[in-house]
Scaffold this motif. Structure first.
Motif, PDB file in Angstrom:
ATOM      1  N   LEU A  49      43.134  -0.354  49.965  1.00  7.44           N
ATOM      2  CA  LEU A  49      42.113   0.608  50.383  1.00  7.44           C
ATOM      3  C   LEU A  49      41.040   0.792  49.318  1.00  7.44           C
ATOM      4  O   LEU A  49      39.850   0.950  49.637  1.00  7.44           O
ATOM      5  N   GLN A  50      41.420   0.786  48.051  1.00 11.76           N
ATOM      6  CA  GLN A  50      40.428   0.904  46.978  1.00 11.76           C
ATOM      7  C   GLN A  50      39.466  -0.287  46.982  1.00 11.76           C
ATOM      8  O   GLN A  50      38.257  -0.118  46.804  1.00 11.76           O
ATOM      9  N   GLU A  51      40.004  -1.468  47.189  1.00 10.99           N
ATOM     10  CA  GLU A  51      39.148  -2.657  47.257  1.00 10.99           C
ATOM     11  C   GLU A  51      38.201  -2.581  48.452  1.00 10.99           C
ATOM     12  O   GLU A  51      37.033  -2.973  48.355  1.00 10.99           O
ATOM     13  N   HIS A  52      38.686  -2.061  49.580  1.00 12.20           N
ATOM     14  CA  HIS A  52      37.828  -1.915  50.759  1.00 12.20           C
ATOM     15  C   HIS A  52      36.717  -0.892  50.512  1.00 12.20           C
ATOM     16  O   HIS A  52      35.567  -1.109  50.905  1.00 12.20           O
ATOM     17  N   LEU A  53      37.050   0.211  49.837  1.00 13.98           N
ATOM     18  CA  LEU A  53      36.058   1.259  49.603  1.00 13.98           C
ATOM     19  C   LEU A  53      35.028   0.860  48.562  1.00 13.98           C
ATOM     20  O   LEU A  53      33.925   1.425  48.530  1.00 13.98           O
ATOM     21  N   GLN A  54      35.352  -0.074  47.693  1.00  9.78           N
ATOM     22  CA  GLN A  54      34.345  -0.566  46.754  1.00  9.78           C
ATOM     23  C   GLN A  54      33.242  -1.330  47.477  1.00  9.78           C
ATOM     24  O   GLN A  54      32.084  -1.314  47.044  1.00  9.78           O
ATOM     25  N   LYS A  55      33.583  -1.968  48.583  1.00  8.14           N
ATOM     26  CA  LYS A  55      32.577  -2.685  49.362  1.00  8.14           C
ATOM     27  C   LYS A  55      31.909  -1.783  50.398  1.00  8.14           C
ATOM     28  O   LYS A  55      30.733  -1.936  50.690  1.00  8.14           O
ATOM     29  N   HIS A  56      32.678  -0.856  50.949  1.00  8.87           N
ATOM     30  CA  HIS A  56      32.166   0.038  52.000  1.00  8.87           C
ATOM     31  C   HIS A  56      32.427   1.480  51.545  1.00  8.87           C
ATOM     32  O   HIS A  56      33.394   2.110  51.965  1.00  8.87           O
ATOM     33  N   HIS A  57      31.579   1.972  50.659  1.00  9.26           N
ATOM     34  CA  HIS A  57      31.816   3.275  50.041  1.00  9.26           C
ATOM     35  C   HIS A  57      31.535   4.439  50.979  1.00  9.26           C
ATOM     36  O   HIS A  57      31.844   5.586  50.648  1.00  9.26           O
ATOM     37  N   LYS A  58      30.971   4.195  52.158  1.00  9.50           N
ATOM     38  CA  LYS A  58      30.691   5.266  53.113  1.00  9.50           C
ATOM     39  C   LYS A  58      31.766   5.390  54.191  1.00  9.50           C
ATOM     40  O   LYS A  58      31.602   6.189  55.119  1.00  9.50           O
ATOM     41  N   ASP A  59      32.804   4.636  54.061  1.00  5.56           N
ATOM     42  CA  ASP A  59      33.881   4.677  55.049  1.00  5.56           C
ATOM     43  C   ASP A  59      34.763   5.898  54.759  1.00  5.56           C
ATOM     44  O   ASP A  59      35.691   5.851  53.951  1.00  5.56           O
ATOM     45  N   LYS A  60      34.481   7.004  55.407  1.00  8.64           N
ATOM     46  CA  LYS A  60      35.176   8.261  55.122  1.00  8.64           C
ATOM     47  C   LYS A  60      36.601   8.263  55.662  1.00  8.64           C
ATOM     48  O   LYS A  60      37.479   8.913  55.089  1.00  8.64           O
ATOM     49  N   GLU A  61      36.823   7.594  56.767  1.00  8.79           N
ATOM     50  CA  GLU A  61      38.168   7.583  57.357  1.00  8.79           C
ATOM     51  C   GLU A  61      39.167   6.901  56.432  1.00  8.79           C
ATOM     52  O   GLU A  61      40.259   7.423  56.175  1.00  8.79           O
ATOM     53  N   ASN A  62      38.785   5.731  55.903  1.00  9.46           N
ATOM     54  CA  ASN A  62      39.683   5.034  54.980  1.00  9.46           C
ATOM     55  C   ASN A  62      39.822   5.778  53.657  1.00  9.46           C
ATOM     56  O   ASN A  62      40.875   5.721  53.019  1.00  9.46           O
ATOM     57  N   ARG A  63      38.780   6.477  53.227  1.00 14.21           N
ATOM     58  CA  ARG A  63      38.886   7.283  52.011  1.00 14.21           C
ATOM     59  C   ARG A  63      39.887   8.418  52.214  1.00 14.21           C
ATOM     60  O   ARG A  63      40.683   8.731  51.310  1.00 14.21           O
ATOM     61  N   ARG A  64      39.860   9.021  53.392  1.00 14.37           N
ATOM     62  CA  ARG A  64      40.824  10.084  53.692  1.00 14.37           C
ATOM     63  C   ARG A  64      42.246   9.522  53.729  1.00 14.37           C
ATOM     64  O   ARG A  64      43.183  10.134  53.203  1.00 14.37           O
ATOM     65  N   GLN A  65      42.407   8.357  54.338  1.00 15.80           N
ATOM     66  CA  GLN A  65      43.725   7.728  54.373  1.00 15.80           C
ATOM     67  C   GLN A  65      44.222   7.412  52.964  1.00 15.80           C
ATOM     68  O   GLN A  65      45.400   7.607  52.640  1.00 15.80           O
ATOM     69  N   MET A  66      43.320   6.952  52.101  1.00 12.81           N
ATOM     70  CA  MET A  66      43.715   6.618  50.735  1.00 12.81           C
ATOM     71  C   MET A  66      44.155   7.870  49.976  1.00 12.81           C
ATOM     72  O   MET A  66      45.154   7.842  49.241  1.00 12.81           O
ATOM     73  N   MET A  67      43.451   8.990  50.142  1.00 10.92           N
ATOM     74  CA  MET A  67      43.839  10.213  49.468  1.00 10.92           C
ATOM     75  C   MET A  67      45.204  10.707  49.938  1.00 10.92           C
ATOM     76  O   MET A  67      46.019  11.196  49.146  1.00 10.92           O
TER      77      MET A  67
END
Length: 236
Positions: A127-145
């Motif tokens: 998920l961290q690798e995905h968010l580095q490319k798509h930093h506006k993806d709030k759903e995956n950021r919430r899942q990661m937290m």
């Protein structure tokens, strides 16, 4: 458009005038070059290192690794079943098993705290690798937290039960455990008044308990004194 530009240049017109007459839009890079505008330098995005880079592309997928007689298959078929043609989800599955093998207590261990922490670690890194490319993806950021909070809880439990296993797990999985920050609350006026009232009530209760203990001691002392007097007055 190009024919009109060529005709205008042959007549001796200026390059900017010729392009305007040819109908070239002003935002075109060719128009900006003719005017002498500096070009915007595009910043190259830094290359992001993936935690899946150490997986060899010739490794077979998880569901085909234990198929009998897989070594006798043609090389083209092997390549299609390998990680070279696999999706990222398949690679994460193999990475999960590799991390779990480092901390697994027995070959059949699939539910211990260490294995669960290894699975969550692989998911967090994906998920961290995905968010580095798509930093506006709030759903995956919430899942990661949510996954990070779950792993913190498991690490805290493992640290209380078996500290040696906790240290080994953090070392093998390259995890840096940090203690949670102390709870800090903003001191509002209502909170200050309430705290002062609680302290006053606590002090009053403390005084009442001290008085009750003092009375109990006096009663015990009197009873002991009366009992001693009775013993002295009784004939032998």
């Amino acid at each position: 458009m190009l024919r009109g530009l060529t005709t205008a240049l042959l007549r001796g017109w200026n390059a900017t005038t010729a392009m305007t007459a040819a109908g070239i839009p002003s935002k075109c890079p060719l128009f900006q070059t003719a005017r002498g505008y500096p070009r915007a330098v595009r910043k190259r995005k830094p290359e992001i290192s993936s935690h899946l880079d150490d997986l060899p592309p010739t490794m077979l997928m998880k569901k085909y690794a234990k198929v009998p007689d897989i070594d006798k298959v043609d090389e083209v078929v092997k390549r299609m079943l390998s990680l070279e043609m696999a999706s990222k989800r398949e690679k994460v599955k193999i990475k999960k098993e590799q991390l779990a093998d480092k901390v697994r207590r027995s070959p059949n261990d699939c539910g211990s705290l260490e294995v669960q922490i290894a699975y969550l670690t692989a998911r967090i890194r994906a998920l961290q690798e995905h968010l580095q490319k798509h930093h506006k993806d709030k759903e995956n950021r919430r899942q990661m937290m949510m996954v990070i909070d779950r792993r913190k809880l498991l690490l805290k439990t493992l640290r209380k039960r078996e500290y040696d296993v906790f240290e080994n797990t953090c070392k093998q999985l390259d995890i840096e455990y940090t203690f949670p920050l102390p709870y800090c609350r903003r001191a509002t006026r209502r909170w200050v008044v309430k705290k002062a009232l609680c302290i006053r009530v606590f002090e009053e209760v403390k005084k009442q308990k001290a008085l009750e203990k003092l009375k109990q001691r006096e009663v015990r002392a009197r009873a002991a004194k009366d009992q001693a007097v009775q013993k002295e007055g009784t004939p032998v």
